[in-house]
Design an enzyme around this catalytic site. Structure first.
Site, short mmCIF file in Angstrom:
data_model
loop_
_atom_site.label_atom_id
_atom_site.label_comp_id
_atom_site.label_asym_id
_atom_site.label_seq_id
_atom_site.Cartn_x
_atom_site.Cartn_y
_atom_site.Cartn_z
N THR A 25 0.86 -1.18 0.00
CA THR A 25 0.00 0.00 0.00
C THR A 25 0.90 1.23 0.00
O THR A 25 2.03 1.18 0.49
CB THR A 25 -0.87 -0.06 1.28
OG1 THR A 25 -1.91 -0.98 1.06
CG2 THR A 25 -1.41 1.29 1.69
N ARG A 30 -15.81 -4.78 0.48
CA ARG A 30 -15.02 -4.66 1.72
C ARG A 30 -14.31 -3.30 1.77
O ARG A 30 -13.74 -2.85 0.79
CB ARG A 30 -14.01 -5.81 1.77
CG ARG A 30 -13.07 -5.78 2.99
CD ARG A 30 -11.73 -5.17 2.66
NE ARG A 30 -10.76 -5.36 3.75
CZ ARG A 30 -9.59 -4.74 3.79
NH1 ARG A 30 -9.23 -3.91 2.85
NH2 ARG A 30 -8.76 -4.95 4.79
N GLY A 58 -11.36 -1.19 3.84
CA GLY A 58 -10.25 -1.35 4.78
C GLY A 58 -10.11 -0.16 5.71
O GLY A 58 -10.99 0.70 5.82
N ASP A 59 -8.97 -0.12 6.39
CA ASP A 59 -8.70 0.93 7.36
C ASP A 59 -8.23 2.23 6.72
O ASP A 59 -8.34 3.31 7.31
CB ASP A 59 -7.61 0.46 8.33
CG ASP A 59 -6.32 0.10 7.57
OD1 ASP A 59 -6.41 -0.59 6.54
OD2 ASP A 59 -5.24 0.52 8.01
N THR A 87 -0.34 0.31 7.49
CA THR A 87 -0.50 -0.64 6.40
C THR A 87 -0.55 -2.03 7.01
O THR A 87 -0.04 -2.25 8.09
CB THR A 87 0.64 -0.53 5.37
OG1 THR A 87 0.41 -1.48 4.32
CG2 THR A 87 1.99 -0.82 6.00
N GLY A 88 -1.20 -2.94 6.31
CA GLY A 88 -1.32 -4.30 6.84
C GLY A 88 -2.77 -4.70 6.94
O GLY A 88 -3.61 -4.20 6.19
N GLY A 127 -6.11 -4.47 7.56
CA GLY A 127 -6.94 -3.32 7.87
C GLY A 127 -7.99 -3.58 8.92
O GLY A 127 -8.31 -2.70 9.73
N1 ASP Z 1 -4.39 -1.80 5.20
C1 ASP Z 1 -4.84 -2.05 3.87
C2 ASP Z 1 -6.24 -2.63 3.93
O1 ASP Z 1 -6.50 -3.44 4.79
C3 ASP Z 1 -3.98 -2.98 3.10
C4 ASP Z 1 -2.51 -2.70 3.19
O2 ASP Z 1 -2.09 -1.75 3.81
O3 ASP Z 1 -1.72 -3.47 2.64
O4 ASP Z 1 -7.04 -2.30 3.10
#
Ligand code: ASP
Length: 221
Positions: A100, A128, A130-131, A151-152, A154
């Site tokens: 991301t 969906r 995300g965060d 990131t990660g 979410g």
């Molecule tokens: N955090 C993002 C999500 O969950 C994805 C990512 O950061 O890789 O949409």
């Protein structure tokens, strides 16, 4: 960076369970706590531009799907055929949700901001969110204390309200570097989730921390 196919944003973003690209983006300014987020957009060339337009419009914080696209058309934000985002279907299907694109910034007047753009996580259910577009979850900026971007996974950032929590910790005088490391430790310990954060305080350098195998990041003065 939404044009770089290797990153999980814009062109090259990961695919949902239907094999489509649905993009999220968010932006927040720390001066007056203005924020804008868009979710599940399929036909907006640069979702981050749309997030900025939502923030500048000021009526709402989050827009999604067809309503977000309509707002984009009405505000002169560049649209595109959704197929533009798919350049390598096999790689985009495999993408584990990494890479991301996010940024935190402080200008010479001490104003803070955060921006993020993402395809979310690979194989996600259509619809969906995300965060990343959600202030308090994946992003937060307050000129008095700091700006953060996550990131990660979410869902974990949303459940923990992690971005807001990190800014509160800076408000309470915890050093930004300790806040960053503490946040990824919390992510792992409380929800067995993987991710990373970047943040910048009112003074000093930005910091990054992650509990994933890697998280490329760069700093500029
Ligand atoms: N955090 C993002 C999500 O969950 C994805 C990512 O950061 O890789 O949409």
């Amino acid at each position: 960076m939404e044009d770089e196919p290797l990153l999980n944003a814009g062109i090259g973003a990961c695919l949902n369970a239907d094999g489509e690209v649905e993009l999220d983006a968010g932006v927040m300014e720390g001066a007056a706590l203005r924020a804008g987020g868009v979710a599940c957009v399929k036909d907006v060339r640069h979702p981050i531009d749309l997030a900025v337009a939502v923030m500048q419009d000021g009526r709402h914080v989050l827009l999604s799907g067809s309503g977000a696209s309509r707002f984009a058309r009405e505000h002169g934000v560049e649209m595109t055929d959704p197929s533009v985002f798919i350049n390598n279907r096999r790689r985009q299907k495999r993408q584990a949700g990494a890479d991301t694109v996010g940024a935190v910034a402080r200008d010479s007047d001490g104003r803070l901001a955060v921006a993020v753009s993402t395809g979310g996580i690979s194989g996600k259910l259509p619809g969906r969110i995300g965060d990343s577009p959600i202030p308090g979850a994946g992003i937060y900026a307050d000129d008095l204390f700091g700006a953060v971007c996550g990131t990660g996974q979410g869902e974990a950032f949303i459940r923990l309200g992690l971005a807001r929590l990190m800014v509160i910790e800076m408000q309470h005088g915890i050093e930004p570097i300790a806040v960053a490391q503490g946040a990824v430790d919390f992510l792992g310990k409380s929800l067995q989730a993987q991710g990373g954060v970047i943040l910048i305080g009112r003074h000093g350098h930005p910091h990054a921390a992650f509990n994933t195998p890697a998280m490329p990041y760069a700093m500029a003065h």
